[in-house]
Design a protein around this motif. Structure first.
Motif, PDB file in Angstrom:
ATOM      1  N   GLY A  11       0.921  -1.055   0.570  1.00  0.00           N
ATOM      2  CA  GLY A  11       0.072  -0.221  -0.375  1.00  0.00           C
ATOM      3  C   GLY A  11       0.626   1.234  -0.063  1.00  0.00           C
ATOM      4  N   THR A  12       0.034   2.313   0.579  1.00  0.00           N
ATOM      5  CA  THR A  12       0.615   3.532   0.076  1.00  0.00           C
ATOM      6  C   THR A  12       0.540   4.593   1.041  1.00  0.00           C
ATOM      7  OG1 THR A  12       0.861   3.709  -2.122  1.00  0.00           O
ATOM      8  CG2 THR A  12       0.861   5.981  -1.265  1.00  0.00           C
ATOM      9  N   VAL A  13       1.347   4.614   2.363  1.00  0.00           N
ATOM     10  CA  VAL A  13       1.228   5.686   3.420  1.00  0.00           C
ATOM     11  C   VAL A  13       0.863   6.937   3.312  1.00  0.00           C
ATOM     12  CG1 VAL A  13       2.587   6.520   5.158  1.00  0.00           C
ATOM     13  CG2 VAL A  13       3.736   5.032   3.914  1.00  0.00           C
ATOM     14  N   VAL A  14      -0.186   6.895   4.012  1.00  0.00           N
ATOM     15  CA  VAL A  14      -1.649   7.878   3.947  1.00  0.00           C
ATOM     16  C   VAL A  14      -0.799   8.878   4.717  1.00  0.00           C
ATOM     17  CG1 VAL A  14      -3.266   7.442   2.648  1.00  0.00           C
ATOM     18  CG2 VAL A  14      -3.484   6.713   4.854  1.00  0.00           C
ATOM     19  N   ASP A  15      -0.549   8.693   5.904  1.00  0.00           N
ATOM     20  CA  ASP A  15      -0.299   9.797   7.266  1.00  0.00           C
ATOM     21  C   ASP A  15       0.556   8.910   8.155  1.00  0.00           C
ATOM     22  OD1 ASP A  15      -3.152  10.497   9.306  1.00  0.00           O
ATOM     23  OD2 ASP A  15      -2.434  11.739   8.492  1.00  0.00           O
ATOM     24  N   VAL A  27      -1.621   3.707   6.202  1.00  0.00           N
ATOM     25  CA  VAL A  27      -1.522   2.862   5.038  1.00  0.00           C
ATOM     26  C   VAL A  27      -2.738   2.609   4.077  1.00  0.00           C
ATOM     27  CG1 VAL A  27      -0.320   1.394   4.203  1.00  0.00           C
ATOM     28  CG2 VAL A  27       0.947   1.888   5.626  1.00  0.00           C
ATOM     29  N   ASP A  28      -2.899   3.211   3.343  1.00  0.00           N
ATOM     30  CA  ASP A  28      -4.469   2.693   1.666  1.00  0.00           C
ATOM     31  C   ASP A  28      -3.332   1.804   1.130  1.00  0.00           C
ATOM     32  OD1 ASP A  28      -5.462   2.478  -0.113  1.00  0.00           O
ATOM     33  OD2 ASP A  28      -5.912   4.782  -0.278  1.00  0.00           O
ATOM     34  N   ILE A  29      -4.305   0.154   1.554  1.00  0.00           N
ATOM     35  CA  ILE A  29      -3.739  -1.115   0.542  1.00  0.00           C
ATOM     36  C   ILE A  29      -5.025  -0.713  -0.558  1.00  0.00           C
ATOM     37  CG2 ILE A  29      -3.106  -1.710   2.877  1.00  0.00           C
ATOM     38  CD1 ILE A  29      -5.674  -3.496   2.539  1.00  0.00           C
ATOM     39  N   GLY A  30      -5.776  -0.257  -0.921  1.00  0.00           N
ATOM     40  CA  GLY A  30      -6.320   0.144  -1.829  1.00  0.00           C
ATOM     41  C   GLY A  30      -7.699  -0.485  -1.530  1.00  0.00           C
TER      42      GLY A  30
ATOM     43  N   GLN B   8      -9.381  -3.892  10.480  1.00  0.00           N
ATOM     44  CA  GLN B   8     -11.100  -4.928   9.919  1.00  0.00           C
ATOM     45  C   GLN B   8     -11.451  -5.212   8.682  1.00  0.00           C
ATOM     46  OE1 GLN B   8     -13.823  -4.042  13.029  1.00  0.00           O
ATOM     47  NE2 GLN B   8     -13.083  -3.538  14.540  1.00  0.00           N
ATOM     48  N   LEU B   9     -10.780  -5.735   8.614  1.00  0.00           N
ATOM     49  CA  LEU B   9     -11.100  -6.211   6.778  1.00  0.00           C
ATOM     50  C   LEU B   9     -11.845  -7.683   6.576  1.00  0.00           C
ATOM     51  CD1 LEU B   9      -7.064  -6.344   5.614  1.00  0.00           C
ATOM     52  CD2 LEU B   9      -8.528  -3.714   5.393  1.00  0.00           C
ATOM     53  N   LYS B  10     -13.411  -6.644   5.678  1.00  0.00           N
ATOM     54  CA  LYS B  10     -14.375  -8.416   5.652  1.00  0.00           C
ATOM     55  C   LYS B  10     -13.636  -8.604   4.121  1.00  0.00           C
ATOM     56  CE  LYS B  10     -17.823  -4.985   6.634  1.00  0.00           C
ATOM     57  NZ  LYS B  10     -18.775  -5.479   7.924  1.00  0.00           N
ATOM     58  N   GLY B  31      -9.494  -7.698  -4.442  1.00  0.00           N
ATOM     59  CA  GLY B  31      -7.611  -7.461  -4.739  1.00  0.00           C
ATOM     60  C   GLY B  31      -7.239  -8.517  -4.586  1.00  0.00           C
ATOM     61  N   GLY B  32      -7.738  -9.631  -4.931  1.00  0.00           N
ATOM     62  CA  GLY B  32      -6.088 -10.807  -4.759  1.00  0.00           C
ATOM     63  C   GLY B  32      -5.795 -11.295  -3.886  1.00  0.00           C
TER      64      GLY B  32
END
Lengths: 70, 70, 70, 70, 70, 70
Positions: A11-15, A27-30, B8-10, B31-32
């Motif tokens: 992912g990409t660091v957002v904060d 981290v934004d993992i999409g 918390q990821l669904k 997303g795989g």
């Protein structure tokens, strides 16, 4: 380096929020999902973690729980 | 119930491997990406976790690490 | 890959005990000290962990406690 | 007291950095290796942890990961 | 030995279930509450943990989450 | 929500100490026992955790250790 931890999400660091000794890195993992890591300030400095950096979040399987709707 | 854990990821259970006391549950979060949880057999039975079940993977922020490419 | 976990001790695998889903890997880090890791069988297979392999044990700082003599 | 955690490495405190609620304690375990523990300020006060103190670092096996060179 | 972990609840072992590498130890801490520990078989043997033994369950504060009713 | 973590002890918040990024929440679980949780400030705000609130402390079995008297 390759590590035994099963869960590695890119992912990409957002904060990056720095505390006195501990930082929170989001981290934004999409797909709209955010992963938050609570790590030492030393790690943030050592890895030069800043907003926009491409990173991998790493979690050991024994630290993952499963929840269901009632 | 609402829990303090930030992550918390669904997803959907793709696999449950039962050991003598510990099970490994693999969850497709989209997303795989697959998240693996190592939990007790009692939890698997109690929550009736089976392939195809919609679940949420839960991880405390203090259990998340950050990795970068060298 | 470079990871945020502060504790990275190099050593040599002295023992791998495989269970049904979980393996115990014992690593000699020198000076007579042994570190034991409880990881998934999948990780042992994926990283080809066998007796004699040079490895690094990795521990997040938030998982380290301090004890003193009474 | 004797505890189930498999990893108990003796050393000497080289550094205590206090934050608002969390302290980082660095312990020299010999051979040039440093182990960092992130613990509560209350624990630091309660155990009177200061530079120079002989301590044991304690880690549960399920919190140890294994890494290899690529 | 005195350890930094903040949570130390006394109780009596009611059950030990041994797996191939990992055991589950259930401890009655009073008031009808049971605490379950997932530890290595080596620890169970080393500490001679059997039904009826008086023990203390130990948990680091960073491993405790808080949940509320919706 | 129902979660896989085996250890869920009900109690009342007696204390919330906020740090720069991390808070310590102390919960009276009855019988004179206090459980301390180290969680993010975001969680404290999100769950509106204040003194007097009825909560459940949640701990994964793999994070519980067993100690005995020498």
């Amino acid at each position: 380096m390759k590590i035994s931890a099963r869960n590695q999400l890119k992912g990409t660091v957002v904060d990056v929020v720095k505390g006195a000794t501990t930082s929170h890195v989001r981290v934004d993992i999409g797909g709209g999902a955010i992963v938050t890591a609570s790590i030492t300030n030393e790690s943030v400095a050592d890895l030069k973690i800043v907003k926009g950096l491409k990173v991998t979040t790493v979690v050991k399987s024994s630290d993952v729980m499963i929840a269901i709707e009632d």
